[in-house]
Design an enzyme around this catalytic site. Structure first.
Site, PDB file in Angstrom:
ATOM      1  N   TYR A 136       0.812  -1.217   0.000  1.00 54.19           N
ATOM      2  CA  TYR A 136       0.000   0.000   0.000  1.00 54.19           C
ATOM      3  C   TYR A 136       0.850   1.274   0.000  1.00 54.19           C
ATOM      4  CZ  TYR A 136      -3.211  -3.648   1.463  1.00 54.19           C
ATOM      5  OH  TYR A 136      -3.915  -4.817   1.539  1.00 54.19           O
ATOM      6  N   TYR A 187     -13.756  -6.880   4.684  1.00 52.31           N
ATOM      7  CA  TYR A 187     -12.476  -7.053   3.964  1.00 52.31           C
ATOM      8  C   TYR A 187     -12.113  -8.525   4.017  1.00 52.31           C
ATOM      9  CZ  TYR A 187      -7.503  -7.011   2.894  1.00 52.31           C
ATOM     10  OH  TYR A 187      -6.280  -7.287   2.333  1.00 52.31           O
ATOM     11  N   ASP A 193     -14.990 -15.934   7.879  1.00 53.58           N
ATOM     12  CA  ASP A 193     -13.595 -15.540   7.658  1.00 53.58           C
ATOM     13  C   ASP A 193     -12.988 -15.187   9.016  1.00 53.58           C
ATOM     14  OD1 ASP A 193     -11.203 -14.322   7.112  1.00 53.58           O
ATOM     15  OD2 ASP A 193     -11.969 -12.980   5.554  1.00 53.58           O
ATOM     16  N   LYS A 209      -3.163 -16.040   9.489  1.00 52.64           N
ATOM     17  CA  LYS A 209      -2.451 -15.072  10.328  1.00 52.64           C
ATOM     18  C   LYS A 209      -1.753 -15.707  11.523  1.00 52.64           C
ATOM     19  CE  LYS A 209      -4.707 -10.704   9.090  1.00 52.64           C
ATOM     20  NZ  LYS A 209      -3.564 -10.108   8.412  1.00 52.64           N
TER      21      LYS A 209
END
Length: 429
Positions: free
Chosen positions: A21, A148, A249, A278
């Site tokens: 980003y 997201y 998710d 993660k």
């Protein structure tokens, strides 16, 4: 000579390395890290900063953990990688045993993948192939705004097309169905009208929906929103009513981050498909998994293809599986429960002080998650430098300054994070 070498390295970094980003036209400053231990990152020159981000929410046990180190060292001397097609190995078997035992009882089949985004891609493909077996064309997914789910194409397509970092891809991605995101906060009194728009969307589109996908309880990179467990419970009820699969998710929320081992437990529901990643390896290596019920898995494999049509090259990587086993062993010892509860209690007290600043719109917290929402977006370069000068590593985005510290953080270290937020934001007033 060492200083000259480091300078050259940083110049090369700015000129050639594209960080997440960031722009190649105006690259942001980068801070060289030479080591990490416990909750500390050691910067070049020996300065240490407390990591409030858990390296994007993954290093729940801290850095350089002896048990995770030993698992990696032991496994690499045996084999670092073998293909998973036609081959299995003990680290993968042990890991999947743990995942089946730790996740909701109905989730019996584990598909190992490479990253969180790939786990979502796998889940979406499972849902599509499920309905293909049933000889129904169901090309759409239903989700909520401000969500997201990753940066790959299918994952982006179920991420909010208007209120996210992926809005510029609108028109290029498959178009799915978006319901209003929940407004009732986690600690608010539940209002039944919060589910009304979702109910309207699932009723209207029921025959074209392959699945519902959402982040349970916590919407992460889409706004760090914490919503009421009853919303998730109602979603499960509606999926059951209309015979639609539910994908949870749990990539950011899984493995204790919200105060429950998995965020679905706050609503006492079980999904048909669950994505984890993660913190799966304690932040050591990239690894994820998509779990499914026996009904979903058997249906997927009962179609024309005769199998699930996906197979990553590094699926079931033995080195990553070995480290993940060690990470889950630490979780099974149960210390995380007291650690996260203590973090939540401290965040509730210390974020309340920050809420009085004029720059602050709202504060919220849950488990080992603390969020400060500002009225205006931050200047990333200047605020990052201010946090480093304060001895902490906090990486804001947009209007959000948030922390997700390692579970092992001490009260004194956590106070340094919250004090730094207060000091830096106060200076801008």
């Amino acid at each position: 000579m060492q200083e000259l070498t480091n300078k050259i390295d940083l110049e090369f970094d700015q000129q050639h390395i594209w960080h997440p980003y960031t722009s190649t036209l105006t690259p942001l400053p980068c801070y060289p890290v030479t080591g990490a231990n416990g909750v500390y990152l050691e910067l070049e020159g020996g300065r240490k900063v407390i990591d409030g981000m858990s390296s994007w929410w993954s290093t729940i046990h801290g850095y350089n953990h002896p048990l995770l180190n030993e698992a990696a060292k032991t496994q690499i001397d045996k084999m670092s990688h073998v293909m998973f097609g036609g081959i299995t190995h003990q680290p993968a078997v042990d890991l999947c045993k743990k995942l089946v035992s730790m996740t909701p009882e109905s989730l019996q089949h584990v598909f190992l993948a490479d990253s969180g985004s790939v786990a979502v891609e796998v889940a979406l493909k499972m849902a599509l192939q499920y309905w293909h077996t049933k000889q129904e064309r169901r090309p759409k997914f239903l989700t909520v705004r401000h969500g997201y789910h990753g940066d790959t194409f299918a994952a982006m397509s179920v991420t909010d097309p208007d209120n996210s970092m992926h809005s510029l891809y609108k028109g290029f991605l498959p178009e799915h169905i978006f319901a209003d995101s929940p407004e009732c906060g986690f600690f608010d009194e539940w209002r039944e009208d919060d589910i009304h728009h979702f109910r309207e969307q699932i009723t209207q589109h029921q025959t074209e929906l392959a699945a519902v996908i959402l982040e349970p309880i916590v919407q992460g990179a889409g706004g760090m929103r914490l919503y009421h467990p009853t919303f998730l419970k109602r979603v499960r009820e509606l999926c059951d009513e209309f015979g639609i699969l539910l994908i949870a998710d749990e990539i950011a929320t899984g493995f204790g981050r919200t105060g429950k081992l998995f965020a679905c437990e706050h609503a006492n529901i079980s999904p048909d498909i669950m994505c984890v990643g993660k913190a799966l390896t304690g932040g050591y290596m990239t690894l994820s998994a998509t779990l499914a019920t026996k009904h979903v898995a058997d249906t997927v494999c009962g179609g024309d293809a005769g199998c699930f049509m996906h197979g990553p090259t590094f699926m079931g990587n033995p080195l990553a599986c070995a480290v993940a086993n060690a990470s889950l062993t630490l979780l099974q010892e149960g210390k995380w429960q007291q650690q996260v509860a203590a973090i939540e209690k401290q965040l509730a007290l210390e974020l309340a002080e920050i809420s009085h600043l004029s720059a602050v719109k709202a504060v919220r917290w849950l488990g080992a998650i603390g969020v400060v929402e500002l009225h205006n977006a931050v200047d990333m370069a200047s605020i990052q430098q201010a946090f480093v000068d304060a001895g902490v590593w906090i990486r804001p985005f947009g209007k959000l300054v948030y922390i997700m510290p390692p579970f092992i953080i001490t009260p004194e270290q956590l106070s340094k994070l919250t004090s730094a937020i207060f000091t830096v934001l106060s200076a801008s007033e």
